[in-house]
Every structure is written in structure tokens, then in C-alpha cells.
Design an enzyme around this catalytic site. Structure first.
Site, short mmCIF file in Angstrom:
data_model
loop_
_atom_site.label_atom_id
_atom_site.label_comp_id
_atom_site.label_asym_id
_atom_site.label_seq_id
_atom_site.Cartn_x
_atom_site.Cartn_y
_atom_site.Cartn_z
N LEU A 26 -7.50 5.46 -21.02
CA LEU A 26 -8.62 6.32 -20.62
C LEU A 26 -9.00 6.00 -19.18
CD1 LEU A 26 -10.94 6.30 -23.77
CD2 LEU A 26 -8.77 7.50 -23.35
N ALA A 28 -10.54 8.82 -17.07
CA ALA A 28 -11.12 10.04 -16.51
C ALA A 28 -12.53 9.83 -15.99
CB ALA A 28 -11.11 11.15 -17.56
N ARG A 33 -20.31 4.11 -10.17
CA ARG A 33 -20.96 2.82 -9.84
C ARG A 33 -20.16 2.01 -8.81
NH1 ARG A 33 -21.84 0.91 -15.96
NH2 ARG A 33 -20.25 2.52 -16.27
N THR A 99 -16.02 8.73 -24.10
CA THR A 99 -14.73 8.15 -24.49
C THR A 99 -14.12 8.88 -25.69
OG1 THR A 99 -16.02 6.47 -25.66
CG2 THR A 99 -15.11 5.84 -23.54
N GLY A 159 -21.06 -2.50 -25.95
CA GLY A 159 -21.37 -2.22 -27.34
C GLY A 159 -21.21 -3.49 -28.18
N SER A 407 12.54 -22.06 25.52
CA SER A 407 11.17 -21.58 25.34
C SER A 407 10.89 -20.34 26.18
CB SER A 407 10.19 -22.67 25.76
OG SER A 407 10.28 -23.74 24.86
N ALA A 425 15.28 -21.60 29.30
CA ALA A 425 13.88 -21.25 29.08
C ALA A 425 13.44 -20.15 30.03
CB ALA A 425 13.00 -22.48 29.27
N ARG A 442 16.51 -15.68 34.75
CA ARG A 442 15.15 -15.74 35.28
C ARG A 442 15.26 -15.90 36.78
NH1 ARG A 442 15.07 -21.43 32.72
NH2 ARG A 442 15.83 -22.68 34.45
C1 UD1 Z 1 -17.46 1.49 -23.25
C2 UD1 Z 1 -17.82 1.40 -24.74
C3 UD1 Z 1 -18.57 0.10 -25.01
C4 UD1 Z 1 -17.71 -1.07 -24.56
C5 UD1 Z 1 -17.29 -0.91 -23.10
C6 UD1 Z 1 -16.26 -1.96 -22.74
C7 UD1 Z 1 -18.11 3.65 -25.58
C8 UD1 Z 1 -19.09 4.69 -25.97
N1 UD1 Z 1 -18.64 2.52 -25.12
O1 UD1 Z 1 -18.66 1.55 -22.49
O2 UD1 Z 1 -18.86 -0.04 -26.38
O3 UD1 Z 1 -18.44 -2.28 -24.75
O4 UD1 Z 1 -16.66 0.36 -22.88
O5 UD1 Z 1 -15.93 -1.90 -21.38
O6 UD1 Z 1 -16.92 3.86 -25.69
N2 UD1 Z 1 -13.72 7.52 -19.79
C9 UD1 Z 1 -13.06 8.74 -19.82
N3 UD1 Z 1 -13.78 9.88 -20.02
C10 UD1 Z 1 -15.13 9.85 -20.21
C11 UD1 Z 1 -15.80 8.62 -20.19
C12 UD1 Z 1 -15.06 7.46 -19.99
O7 UD1 Z 1 -11.84 8.79 -19.64
O8 UD1 Z 1 -15.70 10.93 -20.39
C13 UD1 Z 1 -12.94 6.29 -19.54
C14 UD1 Z 1 -13.36 5.59 -18.27
O9 UD1 Z 1 -12.58 6.02 -17.17
C15 UD1 Z 1 -13.13 4.13 -18.61
C16 UD1 Z 1 -13.31 4.06 -20.11
O10 UD1 Z 1 -13.19 5.38 -20.60
O11 UD1 Z 1 -11.82 3.72 -18.30
C17 UD1 Z 1 -14.66 3.47 -20.50
O12 UD1 Z 1 -15.69 4.29 -20.00
P1 UD1 Z 1 -17.02 3.68 -19.43
O13 UD1 Z 1 -17.92 4.79 -19.02
O14 UD1 Z 1 -16.73 2.64 -18.41
O15 UD1 Z 1 -17.61 3.02 -20.78
P2 UD1 Z 1 -18.70 1.88 -20.88
O16 UD1 Z 1 -20.04 2.43 -20.60
O17 UD1 Z 1 -18.23 0.71 -20.09
CA CA Z 2 -16.44 0.38 -18.45
#
Ligand code: UD1
Ligand code: CA
Length: 480
Positions: A26, A28, A33, A99, A159, A407, A425, A442
């Protein structure tokens, strides 16, 4: 940046070849931040992009396939994925709805047998050994979902894994919704999950919309699986493996954790580092047991150092191979394409690029060696420069075995110095030097005996005739 090394592990991802593993990465999320124009997962860690670390893990695990979830417009990330692991599937998540929605976006590209391994593009420190434990735990329990837990020193934002008496996982509760007991006792969710591919579709389609954030949480599949009577389990990992990168501070922390782990491994393997905390390594550095590394050395990508070599302080080395018992530095800069032969020496303020030094060759001080070959045992004097560039093209210099370059010689390439030749040199060489020849190129030194007093008198008279400059000349003479 780098290519992946060849991982020759036996068997499939979990050592159980009839359970194929598809990696789902994942990536996207917008990564706002990070406050950076660069996509989050393209930020480098130890010389490799964050997503590169995750794809390398999938390669190391010998995953049957890999799918990356990206947002529309993430072309730079897509290019990096194609470069590092051609053939990786890409699924587009149209809107960042969490996610759970990201996994839903990839469902039609995922297999319906075996295991889907969910990885995050922003979690680069995970190891294959830990993932294998997770896969085995799911397999052994016949579980629908196995989740990797961890106990980081700062759990805020993660989480929490709620477990039942028997130890099974029953729910994942986001930080905002966790009560004090859960926050105190429970392990954190690393985000890494192994999911039974046959049950994944049903679980993902059942994820409810979380109204307050308007997102679908992948973590909700645990509660839904338990409701269906399907087991879920958790496996705990060393917390650094689940360290996620959401900000520049967390990226720096991830780099520090990665470096500390790699240094510890090298020490364990028999590399000597006087002050390991000051040595910086890249993901593909190959440093043999018995190499000695002094404090404050930076290794970039593509470095190989053989046993018995010594790297003195303040060297910067990338794309270079240093053979056994060679001595480099202090203060040497080895750029890509450098090959240092056995027992060769590169001393202080020497820069090399596309330079091959044969065994025992020496350039001990203040030298630039670019686009050149230096024969065995040749000696390059202080201040020697290969003039390899005319502003348009690069040209090569070759220096034969046993040659001696005096040198401050400028070697105007293309040019060759034959084996055993001696160059005086201060020479500016624009023509080849035959083997065993002596060449001095030289201006000749001219000396007039007893001429200094007369010259001084003439200069003094000239300065009196031009009084406006007198104070300047007195100051220059140190009398002002
Ligand atoms: C998530 C988990 C949390 C866990 C933490 C660990 C969920 C709801 N929460 O939170 O429990 O402790 O990761 O790091 O899953 N992403 C997408 N599409 C989206 C949103 C996110 O592809 O719409 C990808 C992000 O690019 C990233 C990953 O999913 O690689 C995690 O997303 P992020 O928003 O960082 O989740 P956390 O708030 O960190
Ligand atoms: Ca994260």
C-alpha cells in the site's frame, strides 16, 4: 540507485511452496506529513527508496507476485517500481479513502488462493525472517488473518491489538478509540498482515465506512472475521521492524535504526570499526570480515571492500571496489567506477572516478584520477591531475605498470604513459610517453647569479616614481 541482490533462499515465501504468497504494497497515501515535494515512498533510506526496501523484501521472500497500490498521478513512484521490479502489478486507488479501500482497489489483481501479504510502502525495516514467522503462524493456525504486532517505545498513533484470553486476536482498535487499559497493555499494529486469499474479498467488501474520518480501515477485517467464526492471530516482532515513516523526523529515525542494525551485523561478521556509530553504510555495501574502518567514513551504494583493506577516517566511497589489503584515506573520495587493486594506496585528498588502479599502485596525496587505468606498482606524485574533460567530452589516461609520475603533473587526456616511464615533476603532458622513457615537459629553470640586489634596486626606483602606489607596496613588503 541500486538493483536488488540475488536472493537464493530455498523454497517459497514461507518455506511452504504449496502456499503461494502475493505481496500487496500500500503506497497510495499522500504522505502530507513529510512536507516534501518528493513522494513519501521515494525518500531514500541507506541509499534505496523506502518502496525499494519493501519491494526488495518481496523479492527476498520469493513472493509469487507483487501488486503496488498507488494514487493517480504517482508517476514517479510507478517508474521506480518498474525500474526495481519490472512486472510488478499496479492498482490505482482513485481517492484516498483509507487502507481498507486501498486493498479493495487491488482485489481484482490478487489471487484467490494462497496468502496475500499486506505491506506498507512506508515501513522499510521489516525483515524476511519476521514475515516468515507471520506466514507460518497464519498457516499453522488456519487463521483468516495474522497480524504483526510490536511494542514501540512511543506507541502514539498506532492501532492496538486486542487479544482474547486464549491469545487469539479479536480486534484492532485505532489509537483514537483505544481505552487506557488497551493503551497500557496491548501490542501495536505494525500494519503488516498475512490474509487468507480465499477469504480476503469477502472480508474487504464487508469493511464499514468510518464516519468520522470518512475512511475504510483495513484493520476492521479482524472484527469481521471473528464474527464469521474465523480465527485471527497476532505475532510480535522487534518494534523497529514496524517503524513507519510519516514525517521527516521518523525518516531520520528509520535511517538511524537501519544503520545501527547493519553496523551491529558487520561487527558480528568480523568487520573492525573503531567508532561504528560514525560509519554510514548503504543497503548493498559488501564489506568483508577483516576490513578495518576508522571513525567517520561514509559508504554510498555499490561498494565492495575485501578482507584486510584499511579505510582511514573521513573517506567518502561509492560505486567502488577496494581489493584486499589496500589502504584508503584519510580524506579520500572514491566515486563510481573506482577499482583499487590489492595493496594499492590512495592517500589524503585524492579523488577518483572511473579509475582502475592495479595492485600496489600508489597515489598518496592531492590528486584527481578520472577515466584512467594505472598499472601495478605505478607511483602517482602529489598534485597530479588527469585532465579528462575538455568541456564537451571525456578522454582516457593510461599509465603503465611501474611508471613514475612526478608531482604536479597534468595529464592532458587522451594520453598514455608507458610502463616503467618516468615523468618529471610539473610536466604538462600532451603526448604519449613511451615505455621506459624519461619525459620532462615544463619550462626550463633559468638562474642569473648575484642578480637579486640589482633587481631590488630597479623595483624600488620604479615604485618611487609612482608615489600613489607606494603605501600599497610598502604594505605588501610587510613594512606598513
Ligand atoms: C495504519 C493502521 C494502524 C497501524 C499503522 C502502522 C489503519 C486504519 N491503521 O495507520 O493501525 O498502527 O498503520 O503504521 O490501517 N494508504 C493507501 N491508501 C489510503 C491510505 C493509506 O494506500 O487511502 C497506504 C499509505 O500509503 C501507507 C499505508 O497505507 O503506506 C498506511 O497508511 P497510513 O495513513 O500511514 O496509516 P496510519 O495512520 O499510519
Ligand atoms: Ca503510516
Amino acid at each position: 540507485m541500486d538493483d536488488f541482490p540475488d536472493h537464493g533462499a530455498e523454497g517459497g515465501a514461507d518455506g511452504d511452496s504449496d502456499d503461494a504468497v502475493a505481496a500487496l504494497v500500500l503506497a497510495a497515501g499522500q504522505g502530507t506529513r513529510m512536507r516534501s515535494p518528493l513522494a513519501k515512498v521515494l525518500h531514500p533510506l541507506a541509499g534505496r527508496s523506502l518502496i525499494g526496501h519493501v519491494l526488495a523484501l518481496a523479492v527476498e521472500l520469493r513472493c509469487a507476485e507483487a501488486v503496488v497500490v498507488l494514487a493517480p498521478g504517482m508517476d514517479t513512484v510507478r517508474a521506480e517500481v518498474d525500474r526495481l521490479r519490472p512486472g510488478t502489478g499496479v492498482a490505482l486507488q482513485e481517492r484516498p479513502l483509507g487502507t481498507g479501500d486501498a486493498v479493495a482497489a487491488a482485489l481484482d489483481r490478487l489471487p484467490v488462493e494462497g496468502t496475500v501479504l499486506v505491506l506498507f510502502g512506508d515501513t522499510p525495516l521489516l525483515t524476511a525472517a519476521t514475515v516468515r514467522r507471520l506466514l507460518r503462524a497464519r498457516h499453522d493456525a488456519g487463521a483468516a488473518v495474522a497480524v504483526l504486532g510490536m511494542r514501540p517505545p512511543n506507541p502514539a498513533g498506532y492501532g492496538r491489538l486486542r487479544t482474547a484470553e486464549a491469545g487469539d486476536l479479536v480486534d484492532i482498535v485505532e489509537d483514537r478509540h483505544a481505552d487506557a487499559d488497551l493503551k497500557r497493555d496491548a501490542a501495536c499494529n505494525s500494519g503488516v498482515m498475512a490474509i487468507d486469499a480465499a477469504r480476503l474479498g469477502e472480508l474487504v467488501r464487508a469493511i464499514p465506512l468510518q464516519p468520522e474520518k470518512g475512511e475504510y480501515y483495513l484493520t476492521d477485517i479482524v472484527r469481521s472475521a471473528v464474527r464469521r467464526g474465523w480465527r485471527c492471530v497476532a505475532v510480535e516482532a522487534p518494534w523497529i521492524e514496524g517503524h513507519g515513516v510519516n514525517s521527516q523526523a521518523q525518516l531520520a529515525e528509520a535511517e538511524a535504526l537501519w544503520q545501527a542494525r547493519r553496523r551491529a551485523a558487520l561487527l558480528e561478521e568480523g568487520v573492525t570499526m573503531v567508532a561504528p556509530e560514525t560509519v554510514w553504510l548503504a543497503v548493498d555495501c559488501r564489506i568483508a570480515p577483516g576490513v578495518h574502518i576508522a571513525p567517520h567514513v561514509v559508504f554510498g551504494p555499490g561498494v565492495e571492500i575485501e578482507a584486510g583493506a584499511v579505510i582511514h577516517s573521513f573517506c567518502h566511497i561509492e560505486g567502488a571496489r577496494v581489493a584486499a589489503e589496500a589502504v584508503v584515506g584519510p580524506f579520500a573520495r572514491l566515486r563510481p567506477g573506482t577499482r583499487v587493486g590489492r595493496k594499492a594506496r590512495l592517500g589524503n585528498f585524492v579523488e577518483t572516478k572511473n579509475a582502475a588502479l592495479d595492485d600496489g599502485a600508489k597515489a598518496n596525496h592531492l590528486t584527481y584520477l578520472g577515466d584512467c587505468t594505472i598499472g601495478a606498482g605505478a607511483n602517482i606524485g602529489a598534485g597530479t591531475i588527469t585532465c579528462n574533460y575538455d568541456g564537451f567530452a571525456k578522454y582516457r589516461t593510461s599509465i603503465g605498470e611501474g611508471a613514475f609520475v612526478g608531482s604536479n603533473t597534468a595529464l592532458v587526456a587522451p594520453v598514455a604513459v608507458g610502463a616503467g616511464a618516468i615523468v618529471g615533476a610539473g610536466s604538462v603532458l600532451t603526448r604519449d610517453v613511451p615505455p621506459q622513457a624519461v619525459t620532462v615537459a615544463r619550462a626550463e629553470t633559468k638562474t642569473r647569479e648575484e642578480a637579486a640586489a640589482g633587481l631590488r634596486a630597479r623595483l624600488q626606483a620604479r615604485s618611487r616614481a609612482r608615489p600613489e602606489t607606494r603605501s600599497d607596496s610598502r604594505r605588501e613588503a610587510g613594512k606598513g
